[in-house]
Design a protein around this motif. Structure first.
Motif, PDB file in Angstrom:
ATOM      1  N   ARG A  50     -78.383  53.716  44.727  1.00 29.78           N
ATOM      2  CA  ARG A  50     -78.801  52.503  43.994  1.00 29.78           C
ATOM      3  C   ARG A  50     -77.771  51.384  44.112  1.00 29.78           C
ATOM      4  O   ARG A  50     -78.104  50.210  44.099  1.00 29.78           O
ATOM      5  N   LEU A  51     -76.491  51.758  44.262  1.00 28.30           N
ATOM      6  CA  LEU A  51     -75.449  50.733  44.439  1.00 28.30           C
ATOM      7  C   LEU A  51     -75.577  50.110  45.837  1.00 28.30           C
ATOM      8  O   LEU A  51     -75.557  48.882  45.987  1.00 28.30           O
ATOM      9  N   GLN A  55     -79.491  47.982  43.584  1.00 30.02           N
ATOM     10  CA  GLN A  55     -80.358  48.167  42.410  1.00 30.02           C
ATOM     11  C   GLN A  55     -79.558  48.265  41.124  1.00 30.02           C
ATOM     12  O   GLN A  55     -80.107  48.245  40.028  1.00 30.02           O
ATOM     13  N   ILE A  56     -78.257  48.442  41.240  1.00 31.53           N
ATOM     14  CA  ILE A  56     -77.397  48.600  40.056  1.00 31.53           C
ATOM     15  C   ILE A  56     -76.020  48.042  40.396  1.00 31.53           C
ATOM     16  O   ILE A  56     -75.632  48.017  41.576  1.00 31.53           O
ATOM     17  N   SER A  57     -75.286  47.595  39.372  1.00 27.98           N
ATOM     18  CA  SER A  57     -73.936  47.075  39.639  1.00 27.98           C
ATOM     19  C   SER A  57     -72.934  48.239  39.668  1.00 27.98           C
ATOM     20  O   SER A  57     -73.218  49.327  39.147  1.00 27.98           O
ATOM     21  N   THR A  58     -71.768  47.968  40.237  1.00 28.24           N
ATOM     22  CA  THR A  58     -70.710  48.992  40.292  1.00 28.24           C
ATOM     23  C   THR A  58     -70.358  49.447  38.883  1.00 28.24           C
ATOM     24  O   THR A  58     -70.225  50.640  38.608  1.00 28.24           O
ATOM     25  N   GLU A  60     -72.109  49.443  36.115  1.00 30.58           N
ATOM     26  CA  GLU A  60     -73.138  50.264  35.471  1.00 30.58           C
ATOM     27  C   GLU A  60     -73.281  51.647  36.117  1.00 30.58           C
ATOM     28  O   GLU A  60     -73.466  52.642  35.421  1.00 30.58           O
ATOM     29  N   LEU A  61     -73.171  51.704  37.445  1.00 29.45           N
ATOM     30  CA  LEU A  61     -73.311  53.012  38.111  1.00 29.45           C
ATOM     31  C   LEU A  61     -72.191  53.961  37.663  1.00 29.45           C
ATOM     32  O   LEU A  61     -72.440  55.103  37.295  1.00 29.45           O
ATOM     33  N   GLU A  64     -72.569  55.193  34.214  1.00 29.30           N
ATOM     34  CA  GLU A  64     -73.532  56.313  34.190  1.00 29.30           C
ATOM     35  C   GLU A  64     -72.848  57.611  34.612  1.00 29.30           C
ATOM     36  O   GLU A  64     -72.990  58.627  33.948  1.00 29.30           O
ATOM     37  N   ASN A 490     -75.846  42.542  40.526  1.00 34.57           N
ATOM     38  CA  ASN A 490     -75.691  43.741  41.371  1.00 34.57           C
ATOM     39  C   ASN A 490     -75.053  43.424  42.725  1.00 34.57           C
ATOM     40  O   ASN A 490     -74.385  44.259  43.316  1.00 34.57           O
ATOM     41  N   TYR A 495     -67.522  42.348  38.384  1.00 29.67           N
ATOM     42  CA  TYR A 495     -68.469  42.426  37.272  1.00 29.67           C
ATOM     43  C   TYR A 495     -68.711  41.006  36.793  1.00 29.67           C
ATOM     44  O   TYR A 495     -67.779  40.349  36.317  1.00 29.67           O
TER      45      TYR A 495
END
Ligand code: HEM
Length: 510
Positions: A50-51, A55-58, A60-61, A64, A490, A495
């Motif tokens: 997803r990174l 689809q997602i930022s560093t 947020e990934l 998670e 993303n 950030y």
């Protein structure tokens, strides 16, 4: 004949695919075989699909991954097919960044001094070459040197205020990324490149375009960067460059012209560029220590034109976006918390008669607000190292050499066990009385250890000056254009807020 050729081709293709499958399967089974908790990975992106596909930022990934690793000191994952370890435990983080630094000197990122000279900068270079250059550049960032640049940055903060005034007069709302970015670029272009920037008036300055090209990568550029983490040597061998040619030509020309001009006219200035020029003709004191410094092997190490350009370039890259993004989030938090804003205003006003470097740097509430902004919104959401040799983890398992190691700064900063109510903006976390409650190595906006951010003092000075310049003249409020909750971009290495942050600036009546 054709039949046997077809058979040979089929066998060759099958064998190649089978070998590739076994090779990748082995790679992607590494953590399972070592008995380490891990995030599974699959071909071709490993655990970070997803990174890699935006689809997602560093931030947020890795937050998670951090949350999934609850109860673990570290968690394995795969960057494409390269084994990578995310370290969650502050004690182990301390060992990696400080105590066992000799194993984790390098970040494992691409640099190719020959084919891509601008990539040979302090952030990416390795081993003794890095150590020597860092020793040589460190005196450039002492508080004494900061004081000499303070006047220049203070003057530039007046442009910031005037531009804000102009924009606010039009419709009251100002987009922060645009405002703070112009200031950030003006400051760093001035001190790192000796350029009298024109970023406030020029909507599309070349400098801005060149810098954007580097920090907002295209999908192709992003993939090259990811590939360079996994097979750096192949990228270097095939002479694939990471710096776009127009960017290289622009920075090289600029630095060359600047050096020639200063040398010809006998001009010296109080800026980073001057300090680099001064290093041009001085040899490093411990030249003989340079054993694995690539093309410097056995040579006397003085700074070449390319090396000066590469360092100026990294000051721009590492200094511009980080500082402007932090400033934008700080102003947003002030708009969201009018009581905090008023308390800060009173502190600034009390010190404003003579806002010298020492006065500004010692305003306690401003400092607390900056630390809390960097906790909640760290512009660099992960730190990166690469193990040089095998490394024994606390439970006795051995981490092999050449493993990518990631410290999830954003995850740590948002862990309720480390920072209760992490989504709340509470500057008092960083008050003198509460400071001892902060777990060592859990607040890492500038990294830690010998390879931490060299520009920390400068970044803090620049942000504090900008906050003073704005807050002493404006009240900051949310505007109808403010989008909440803030979404994270993303397609960026840092950030930052997707679509920017719109705020209203209301002139204070004196
Ligand atoms: C708010 C502002 C800033 C933040 C949050 C920030 C953050 C960071 C972080 C997290 C690192 C990696 C540290 C590590 O791996 O342990 C770093 C490295 C670095 N930063 Fe900054 N930075 C800021 C401003 C600046 C400025 C203004 C400059 C230059 C003028 C700068 C130059 C560098 C360089 C050259 C490195 C690489 C150091 C090395 O590898 O030896 N930074 N920064």
């Amino acid at each position: 004949m054709i039949g046997s050729l077809g058979w040979i081709t089929t066998t060759l293709i099958t064998t190649t695919l089978l070998t590739l499958f076994i090779f990748l399967k082995r790679k992607l089974d590494f953590w399972k075989n070592l008995g380490v908790a891990y995030i599974p990975g699959s071909f071709p992106f490993g655990s970070i699909r997803r990174l890699a596909t935006f689809q997602i930022s560093t931030a947020e990934l890795f937050k998670e991954f951090y949350d999934r690793g609850e109860g673990q000191k570290y968690v394995g994952y795969y960057t494409l097919f390269k084994r990578s370890l995310m370290v969650r435990d502050p004690e182990l983080i301390k060992n990696i960044l400080v105590k066992d630094f000799s194993t984790f000197v390098d970040r494992g990122v691409y640099h190719n001094l020959e084919d891509d000279p601008l990539s040979g900068h302090l952030f990416s270079i390795e081993g003794d070459y890095w150590k020597n250059l860092r020793n040589k550049l460190s005196p450039t960032f002492t508080s004494g040197k900061m004081k000499t640049m303070y006047g220049t940055v203070k003057d530039l903060s007046v442009n910031l205020r005037n531009y804000a005034k102009q924009k606010a007069a039009i419709d009251g709302s100002v987009e922060m990324k645009n405002l703070t970015g112009r200031f950030g670029l003006d400051v760093i272009a001035n001190v790192a490149l000796g350029l009298e920037g024109n970023n406030f008036n020029d909507e599309n300055s070349v400098m801005k375009r060149m810098t954007e090209m580097m920090i907002r990568p295209t999908f192709f550029q992003y993939m090259k960067t990811l590939m360079s983490l996994v097979c750096k040597d192949f990228i270097i061998y095939t002479r694939i460059r990471l710096t776009p040619k127009p960017v290289e030509d622009f920075f090289m020309r600029l630095v060359k012209k600047n050096i020639e001009y200063r040398e010809k006219m006998g001009i010296t200035r109080k800026d980073f560029m001057q300090l680099l020029i001064d290093l041009k003709d001085t040899s490093f004191p411990n030249d003989k220590d340079i054993s694995n410094g690539e093309r410097h092997k056995g040579e006397k190490l003085t700074l070449t034109l390319e090396e000066i350009a590469a360092q100026s370039f990294v000051f721009v890259l590492a200094g511009f976006e980080t500082s402007s993004v932090t400033l934008g989030f700080l102003l947003y938090e002030l708009a969201s918390h009018p009581e905090i804003q008023e308390k800060l205003y009173r502190e600034l006003e009390a010190g404003s008669a003579d806002l010298s470097y020492d006065v500004l740097l010692n305003l306690p509430y401003l400092d607390m607000i900056l630390s809390e902004t960097l906790r909640k919104h760290p512009p660099v959401p992960i730190l990166q190292r690469q193990s040089k040799g095998d490394y024994k983890l606390p439970d006795g398992k051995v981490l092999p050499a050449d493993t990518l190691v990631i410290i999830p700064v954003y995850g740590l900063h948002h862990d309720p066990k480390l920072f209760p109510n992490p989504e709340k903006f509470i500057p008092e976390r960083f008050s003198k009385e509460n400071q001892d409650n902060i777990v060592p190595y859990s607040h890492l906006p500038f990294g830690e250890g010998p390879r931490n951010c060299i520009g920390m003092r400068f970044g803090k000075m620049q942000i504090k000056l900008a906050v003073a310049s704005i807050l002493l003249h404006f009240r900051i409020e949310k505007s109808p254009k403010t989008v909440e909750p803030i979404l994270i971009e993303n397609k960026s290495f840092t950030y930052n807020a997707k679509g920017g942050i719109w705020l209203k600036l209301v002139e204070r009546k004196k």
